[in-house]
Enzyme design. Structure first.
Site, short mmCIF file in Angstrom:
data_model
loop_
_atom_site.label_atom_id
_atom_site.label_comp_id
_atom_site.label_asym_id
_atom_site.label_seq_id
_atom_site.Cartn_x
_atom_site.Cartn_y
_atom_site.Cartn_z
CB SER A 172 -0.88 -0.01 1.25
OG SER A 172 -1.37 1.28 1.51
CG LEU A 194 1.15 6.40 -6.93
CD1 LEU A 194 2.36 6.83 -6.11
CD2 LEU A 194 1.46 6.58 -8.42
CE1 TYR A 195 -5.69 5.04 -2.40
CE2 TYR A 195 -4.05 4.76 -0.68
CZ TYR A 195 -5.25 4.39 -1.27
OH TYR A 195 -5.99 3.38 -0.72
CB THR A 221 -5.60 2.99 -5.70
OG1 THR A 221 -4.90 1.76 -5.54
CG2 THR A 221 -7.01 2.82 -5.17
CE LYS A 314 -6.48 -2.65 -4.99
NZ LYS A 314 -7.25 -1.82 -4.04
CG HIS A 338 -10.52 0.87 -1.76
ND1 HIS A 338 -9.64 1.57 -2.52
CD2 HIS A 338 -9.96 0.83 -0.52
CE1 HIS A 338 -8.61 1.95 -1.80
NE2 HIS A 338 -8.78 1.50 -0.56
NE ARG A 341 -11.05 -0.18 3.34
CZ ARG A 341 -10.96 -0.30 4.66
NH1 ARG A 341 -11.70 -1.21 5.27
NH2 ARG A 341 -10.15 0.44 5.37
N GLY A 370 -11.95 -8.53 -4.01
CA GLY A 370 -13.20 -8.16 -3.33
C GLY A 370 -14.04 -9.39 -3.02
N GLY A 392 -7.76 -9.13 0.27
CA GLY A 392 -7.45 -7.99 1.12
C GLY A 392 -7.62 -8.31 2.58
C1 LIG Z 1 -8.03 -2.07 5.92
C2 LIG Z 1 -7.91 -1.95 4.44
C3 LIG Z 1 -6.99 -1.07 3.91
C4 LIG Z 1 -6.85 -0.95 2.53
N1 LIG Z 1 -5.89 -0.11 2.03
C5 LIG Z 1 -5.74 0.00 0.70
C6 LIG Z 1 -4.71 0.83 0.16
O1 LIG Z 1 -3.94 1.44 0.88
N2 LIG Z 1 -4.62 0.91 -1.19
C7 LIG Z 1 -5.46 0.24 -2.04
O2 LIG Z 1 -5.35 0.36 -3.25
N3 LIG Z 1 -6.43 -0.58 -1.53
C8 LIG Z 1 -6.57 -0.71 -0.21
N4 LIG Z 1 -7.53 -1.54 0.29
C9 LIG Z 1 -8.36 -2.34 -0.64
C10 LIG Z 1 -7.71 -3.69 -0.91
O3 LIG Z 1 -6.55 -3.54 -1.67
C11 LIG Z 1 -8.64 -4.62 -1.69
O4 LIG Z 1 -9.07 -3.97 -2.86
C12 LIG Z 1 -9.86 -5.09 -0.88
O5 LIG Z 1 -9.53 -5.26 0.47
C13 LIG Z 1 -10.38 -6.40 -1.46
O6 LIG Z 1 -11.54 -6.80 -0.79
P1 LIG Z 1 -11.54 -7.89 0.40
O7 LIG Z 1 -11.06 -7.17 1.61
O8 LIG Z 1 -12.97 -8.27 0.47
O9 LIG Z 1 -10.64 -9.03 -0.01
C14 LIG Z 1 -7.68 -1.69 1.66
C15 LIG Z 1 -8.60 -2.58 2.20
C16 LIG Z 1 -8.72 -2.72 3.57
C17 LIG Z 1 -9.71 -3.70 4.12
#
Ligand SMILES: Cc1cc2nc3c(=O)[nH]c(=O)nc-3n(C[C@H](O)[C@H](O)[C@H](O)COP(=O)(O)O)c2cc1C
Length: 443
Positions: A172, A194-195, A221, A314, A338, A341, A370, A392
């Site tokens: 991340s 990368l953001y 992302t 992403k 995400h 989220r 996801g 994730g």
């Molecule tokens: C706590 C948390 C932090 C995350 N942080 C990032 C991040 O920093 N960058 C990003 O591209 N995705 C982030 N994600 C999204 C994950 O990369 C991923 O897309 C997602 O968790 C997949 O779904 P799942 O949790 O159901 O497997 C985050 C997800 C969670 C749960």
């Protein structure tokens, strides 16, 4: 004990209070049981006792070592026991009603598997090549921010588990470990997520640092705008009595501005970056947005001209954006919302995958993440045409429960389940898993 209306009302109030606590809200089973109970009219003694018994059984059945886990979901309550409430809320939360978090996994239940029989399945080859690199499996560790919030091993524990088990890891952009340390712990390349931020020079510096460290791919992302309504997180922050400022230096406000009433102690992301090594040494005084609200395809063009390694995007969920990404010279896509989220669309990523695949027309690899909780989910995504599948939350459950050993155990379970369904369905290698092996559930 008599069951007077007053006693019933008191119990109902007590249960409502319990329901508002993140202890209950984060467990779909307990939350569902509680909702059923509250619907029961009148609230009888036996309902209440039954629910309490269920609660007791759940806490008794929390695993205490990785080898006790039967599936990856078993790590969720074990992690929850260890992780402070606000950090748990950060891990568990979706947005609004968390409905897209649930939808992501439920989407897989609308696809059925058509197994073939009488195939020699003695040897199963789960390997997959991505950009010319051969991996043991198509199971990828999606980027998860701030993993030291779940266990002191943090991202380095995940990297070491990825090394032991031979998986591709994405770090991340807001990790609590640097790309250099992660690559060292992985003992091999790690992709950098990368953001964009609102300051090009900051973004560019992170890209150049990642390239120099040896990251063979940068993953932009694009699915988050500031201000996702993460209610599960906000609720759990309320019950966490610790002093957040001890770790966050007053700076997790970029995610929660206006809710806590607190303002950053200094300009921009200065405090925030104190715990985010990829921002070390950068002038972040003008960074007001991690996600870069004005980011457009022009930014992708600029980034494409800058990134010398592979560039992926992403967060793509439509055919149109997939086509545009290919036109902009992007090397690969990650279909993602995400983990539910970003916004509560109710649309599972597995249902976005086919149109994104149409959009790229086989020109670039497509990873999907996801809601992937079973080997059969991975099988279905591959059957639709995904190159690989990301996970994730589950690897963070493993981390939160048992550190590196927990991540390794989670990865092992996914591998075991994928091998098992490949055998059962009569597919000896990933190339053989095609749309012929799945069918939509009749409605
Ligand atoms: C706590 C948390 C932090 C995350 N942080 C990032 C991040 O920093 N960058 C990003 O591209 N995705 C982030 N994600 C999204 C994950 O990369 C991923 O897309 C997602 O968790 C997949 O779904 P799942 O949790 O159901 O497997 C985050 C997800 C969670 C749960």
């Amino acid at each position: 004990m008599s069951n007077t209306p007053e006693r019933s009302r008191t119990r109902r109030r007590f249960l409502k209070m319990l329901g508002a606590s993140p202890l209950i809200a984060g467990s779909s089973m307990l939350a569902g049981g509680l909702a059923d109970l509250l619907r029961a009219e009148p609230l009888e003694e036996k309902h209440f006792a039954g629910w309490l018994e269920n609660l007791q059984q759940q806490s008794d059945s929390v695993i205490s070592s990785p080898d006790q886990a039967l599936n990856v979901m078993d790590f969720e309550p074990a992690a929850r026991k260890n992780i402070p409430p606000a950090h748990w809320g950060y891990l568990a939360t979706g947005v609004d009603d968390d409905a897209t978090v649930r939808a992501n996994h439920e989407g897989y239940s609308r696809i059925q598997i058509r197994s073939r029989r009488l195939v020699d399945v003695t040897n199963i080859d789960m390997s997959r090549s991505i950009f010319g690199v051969k991996w043991d499996t198509p199971i990828v560790l999606s980027p998860v921010g701030a993993q030291k919030a779940f266990h002191p091993d943090g991202e380095l524990g995940v990297a070491r588990a990825a090394r032991t088990k031979g998986h591709l890891m994405l770090l991340s952009g807001v990790a609590t470990a640097s790309i250099e340390d992660s690559i060292a712990a992985r003992g091999g390349p790690v992709w950098q997520q990368l953001y964009p931020t609102n300051v090009w020079e900051v973004c560019r510096a992170i890209v150049k640092r990642a390239e120099k460290a040896g990251a063979p791919a940068v993953v932009l992302t694009v699915d988050l705008q500031d201000g996702s309504n993460r209610e599960t997180l906000f609720r759990s922050q309320r019950v966490d009595k610790r002093q957040c400022s001890m770790c966050h230096a007053g700076a997790f406000t970029p995610f929660a501005r206006g809710r806590t009433g607190a303002a950053p102690t200094s300009g921009g992301f200065a405090g925030f970056t104190a715990r985010k090594p990829m921002f070390d040494g950068l002038d972040v005084s003008k960074v007001t947005s991690l996600h870069g609200l004005a980011t457009t395809w022009d930014f992708v063009k600029q980034l494409r001209d800058t990134v010398k390694v592979k560039l992926l995007i992403k967060g793509i969920v439509t055919r149109e954006d997939a086509q545009l990404a290919v036109e902009h010279g992007v090397d690969g896509l990650i279909v993602s919302n995400h983990g539910g989220r970003a916004e509560d669309t109710l649309r599972p990523t597995i249902e976005s995958l086919p149109e994104v695949l149409d959009g790229v027309a086989g020109k670039v690899p497509v990873i999907v993440d996801g809601g992937v909780r079973r080997g059969t989910d991975i099988f279905k995504a591959l059957a639709l045409g995904a190159t690989a599948v990301g996970i994730g939350r589950p690897h963070s459950w493993g981390l939160g429960a048992f550190g590196q050993a927990g991540v390794e155990a989670v990865l092992e379970i996914y591998r075991r389940e994928l091998r098992s369904i490949m055998r059962q369905a009569g597919t000896t290698s990933l190339d053989r898993i095609s749309r012929d092996y799945i069918v939509s559930r009749p409605t």
